[in-house]
Enzyme design. Sequence first.
Site, short mmCIF file in Angstrom:
data_model
loop_
_atom_site.label_atom_id
_atom_site.label_comp_id
_atom_site.label_asym_id
_atom_site.label_seq_id
_atom_site.Cartn_x
_atom_site.Cartn_y
_atom_site.Cartn_z
N LYS A 23 4.17 -3.55 -22.83
CA LYS A 23 3.33 -3.06 -23.92
C LYS A 23 2.07 -2.40 -23.36
CE LYS A 23 3.36 -5.84 -27.46
NZ LYS A 23 3.02 -7.15 -28.09
N ARG A 92 -2.94 -9.43 -27.79
CA ARG A 92 -1.48 -9.32 -27.87
C ARG A 92 -0.82 -9.62 -26.53
NH1 ARG A 92 -0.90 -3.17 -29.61
NH2 ARG A 92 1.14 -3.85 -30.37
N GLY A 101 9.57 -11.87 -30.40
CA GLY A 101 9.30 -13.06 -31.21
C GLY A 101 8.96 -14.31 -30.41
N MET A 103 6.48 -14.63 -27.96
CA MET A 103 5.11 -14.79 -27.50
C MET A 103 4.18 -14.50 -28.66
SD MET A 103 5.50 -15.28 -24.10
CE MET A 103 3.95 -14.67 -23.51
N ARG A 335 7.99 1.99 -26.85
CA ARG A 335 8.85 1.64 -25.72
C ARG A 335 10.17 2.37 -25.89
NH1 ARG A 335 9.51 -4.30 -28.24
NH2 ARG A 335 10.24 -3.42 -30.17
N HIS A 451 45.77 -18.36 -21.23
CA HIS A 451 46.95 -17.48 -21.17
C HIS A 451 46.94 -16.50 -22.34
CE1 HIS A 451 51.19 -16.40 -21.97
NE2 HIS A 451 51.28 -16.36 -20.64
N SER A 772 48.18 -3.19 -2.88
CA SER A 772 47.58 -3.28 -4.21
C SER A 772 47.04 -4.69 -4.36
CB SER A 772 48.60 -2.97 -5.29
OG SER A 772 47.97 -3.03 -6.55
N CYS A 840 45.04 -4.01 -9.13
CA CYS A 840 45.62 -4.10 -10.46
C CYS A 840 45.26 -5.46 -11.05
CB CYS A 840 47.12 -3.90 -10.42
SG CYS A 840 47.98 -5.04 -9.32
N TYR A 860 42.51 3.72 -6.08
CA TYR A 860 42.68 3.65 -7.53
C TYR A 860 42.54 2.22 -8.04
CZ TYR A 860 47.40 1.83 -6.66
OH TYR A 860 48.45 1.06 -6.25
P1 ADP Z 1 4.97 -7.87 -31.19
O1 ADP Z 1 5.18 -7.72 -29.74
O2 ADP Z 1 5.53 -9.12 -31.77
O3 ADP Z 1 5.31 -6.62 -31.94
P2 ADP Z 1 2.26 -7.02 -31.33
O4 ADP Z 1 1.30 -7.37 -30.25
O5 ADP Z 1 2.81 -5.63 -31.26
O6 ADP Z 1 3.39 -8.09 -31.38
O7 ADP Z 1 1.46 -7.21 -32.69
C1 ADP Z 1 1.96 -7.76 -33.90
C2 ADP Z 1 1.66 -6.83 -35.06
O8 ADP Z 1 0.26 -6.57 -35.14
C3 ADP Z 1 2.30 -5.49 -34.90
O9 ADP Z 1 2.78 -5.09 -36.15
C4 ADP Z 1 1.19 -4.60 -34.44
O10 ADP Z 1 1.41 -3.27 -34.82
C5 ADP Z 1 -0.02 -5.19 -35.13
N1 ADP Z 1 -1.21 -4.91 -34.35
C6 ADP Z 1 -1.41 -5.27 -33.07
N2 ADP Z 1 -2.60 -4.82 -32.63
C7 ADP Z 1 -3.17 -4.16 -33.66
C8 ADP Z 1 -4.41 -3.46 -33.81
N3 ADP Z 1 -5.27 -3.33 -32.82
N4 ADP Z 1 -4.66 -2.91 -34.99
C9 ADP Z 1 -3.79 -3.03 -36.01
N5 ADP Z 1 -2.59 -3.67 -35.93
C10 ADP Z 1 -2.29 -4.24 -34.76
MG MG Z 2 4.80 -4.96 -31.52
#
Ligand code: ADP
Ligand code: MG
Length: 891
Positions: A23, A92, A101, A103, A335, A451, A772, A840, A860
């Site tokens: 990220k 973040r 989901g 972290m 990404r 089998h 083979s 084979c 082959y």
């Molecule tokens: P995840 O990896 O679970 O997507 P994120 O770090 O991207 O977690 O953040 C969770 C949510 O918060 C995302 O929808 C993201 O767009 C929003 N978000 C994160 N940072 C900001 C920010 N600086 N301003 C507004 N929204 C944010």
């Molecule tokens: Mg995100």
Amino acid sequence: MTTPLLLPFALGDASMVDLLGGKGANLAEMTRLGLPVPPGFTITTEACRRFLDTEELPPELPDLVSAAVIQLETQSGRTFGSTTNPLLVSVRSGGRFSMPGMMETVLNVGLTDATLPGLAARGGWRFAWDCYRRLVQMYGHTVLGVEAGRFDELISDARTRLGAVDDAHLPATALEDLVRQFRRVLAEDTGQDLPQEPRVQLDAAIGAVFRSWNGDRAKTYRAHEGIPDHLGTAVNVVEMVFGNTGHRSGSGVCFTRNPSTGSAAAYGDYLPDAQGEDVVNGSRETMPLDELGTREPELHRQLLAHLTTLERHYRDLCDVEFTVEDGRLWLLQTRVGKRSPAAAFRIAADLADEGLITVDEALWRVDGHQLESLLHPRFADLDGQRPLATGLPASPGAAVGVVAFDAAAAVAARARGQAPVLVRMETSPDDLAGMIASEAVVTARGGLTSHAAVVARGLGRTCVTSVGGLVIESAAFRATTADGQVIVAGEVVSVDGTTGRVYRGALDVRPSPVARALEDGADPEASPLVLAVTGLLRHADARRTLRVRANAETEGDARLARRLGAEGIGLCRTEHMLLGARRELVERVVLDDRRDDALAEIEAVALDEFTRILRAMDGLPVVVRLLDPPLHEFLPDLVGLAIDAAHREDRHEHDETQDAKLAAVRRWHETNPMLGLRGVRLLTVVPELVVAHVRALARAQAALRAEGLDPRPEVMVPLVATESELELAARHIEAGWREGDPTTTIPVGTMIELPRAALIADSLARTAEFFSFGTNDLTQTTWGVSRDDAEGSFLAAYRREGILTTDPFTTLDERGVGQLVRTAVQLGRSSRPTLGLGACGEHAGDPASIHFFAGLGLDYVSCSPPRVPVARLEAGRAALHHDDKAGADTR
Ligand code: ADP
Ligand code: MG
Ligand code: MG
């Protein structure tokens, strides 16, 4: 230079993923590209690793954070802790590999009782209270460890009380009230309150994100995905922008192309007046991106322009999180995006057409597993269908047919023109004819390498194994599922080998358009997906040096294999011609019952079958493997004969023929047939049987040549362990061939399927013109594991205990079995430089194993006909240069 602990976005780039996490690296890259990213900085994975080692934030970090915050204040024109114009940030997580989901993220950090009025000035009180309750909620959960459900309950109570359809309809007073209630929860559960000092909030949130790296969920996920534990996560601190300040604001997620179909148009969802998390958590109905185009055309135009910039820059499909605050667009994340198999082909081919990537890179970006999933038919509509039974997805596909509880019933159903589904406790070689006759096979026992599973995959039949609790009473023509549902013989069922589910009745099957196109040849009107697949396959063919042949023993399979691009037959198993009713012919030869007639009939059968196959493969090599069944498969059942004899004795009856038969079968009986009288051993003991086949092959060749065709048979000897066995076999073969066609000779090779054969390959190559590798048997004999029995007894436990992580019968065990293959290649070529080399069996259609074979320089691989396209693709990928692979490896 020491590794930095903190880096502002402006100083990083996409190459720094190890240090900044995915990220952070991509936020930095977008900043460098001049895209509208809110200002921010990344605390690096190095800081996290030090935190995890010492359980304290590195002592230099606080000063670095202070300096970075001052810089953020300058860039944003707002101040951390200001009562009039407060700076808020998000904290973040984001490691090297995405862990969806797993972290934590804390939004709105910096909001306190004192800074709240300043935020209200930016977007109103309702907005300010909404941000505040989110902060208390996320901080409470992530930093203080309060159970998330505590907050959710209070929110849903408030909604019910006020009759609000969703959170967006909660008024300011309700949100203010929620903040009070949430803070009471913090006090009750932890004895703490939300810190009223922004910097304290920030440091605590950073520590909590670092700590979440070692949370149970995150650890389990990493173990499952093979992500190393020592990497650590980075933390991104980003100025908050707000999508929830009113109708000119909102948040969305989008893809530069459609990640499901691959079509080249941006695709996504937008939610007005919402923060980002609302879009993904599904709490409110989103609108498609196009609708944003109607409501906010200028914004939409800007967004599309940024998507184009990203895609041209990353040269791949990207996904993006964005937020709009009062008409101003911000990008919060990007990404390289995940995609379906169909989209993978289409996007790779389109990007190559558009000149963004080379065709080699496009080929590297797709793989055999994706292609395979595109080749199977599917059930058209499974919504609302409740399965009758569920097991393991052992061989993919969608098949509809009538239930048959034994092989004979399946064969009979096929003869009546019906499509049978063979349902058995488990299958054995006795069931082969029934499996060939069936559309699908379902077994109560056995796993993915049983089998049933192996044979069904080889035959391209749909298969579900391990249907727990299924009880089959074949004598009563019925079966009962674990939950008591009854299936009767002749009833119609639908079997989904891709999911392992079985349904009652006939579901609609949608054939795979890709498979049809590959079989039927090019159609200029074809769909973009079909054109993408055929185009990339053509490129794979141009690239590869490894040839692809098929395993086939019927004319139909040979023709199918050829249409799918097979360049010959690498394995034609003669015993398949003697199954079913013809099995009795072998029995007569072995038990010496009208032997010469039986031999003549075997030869006639073989002549007919060989002629058809050689004709179908005209101009291409056809490797015929001499008879290789364990002998017991062709003899009457010993137990049955013995029981009959006992009955006769009780009744004081006599039947000399039957008694003689029993005595003969007893003589031939083996305790361990897989290690018994098979392959070259059978040929040594009953040479006439084998010579009949060779003579038939020679006659088939002569007949086709007389028609002006170009048949190219070769003969292969199975289960060889010593040089003298092979020499003896070669003499028999030569003699048989001379009887059939004195004017030509036949190339003779050997299977390498015993460790001893691999170890003395130099001496075998003095007689054999080609090798083979029969890696199924070589795996069994190297590991000392019987694949037919092991699944039920200990393989499942081995997988559970982590003793085996990959199945050596599916993907070649490079370290053990592979070492034998490598040795045999070297030894064989040392004594015969022109030695032909092939492989084979199951592994020849497995992507990872194909790369291994290609790396050893085999000529082959030979796989089942339906897998030929997969092998072509992977052989092409295996031939790519290192650079092309590296270039596409940013995913
Ligand atoms: P995840 O990896 O679970 O997507 P994120 O770090 O991207 O977690 O953040 C969770 C949510 O918060 C995302 O929808 C993201 O767009 C929003 N978000 C994160 N940072 C900001 C920010 N600086 N301003 C507004 N929204 C944010
Ligand atoms: Mg995100
Ligand atoms: Mg074998």
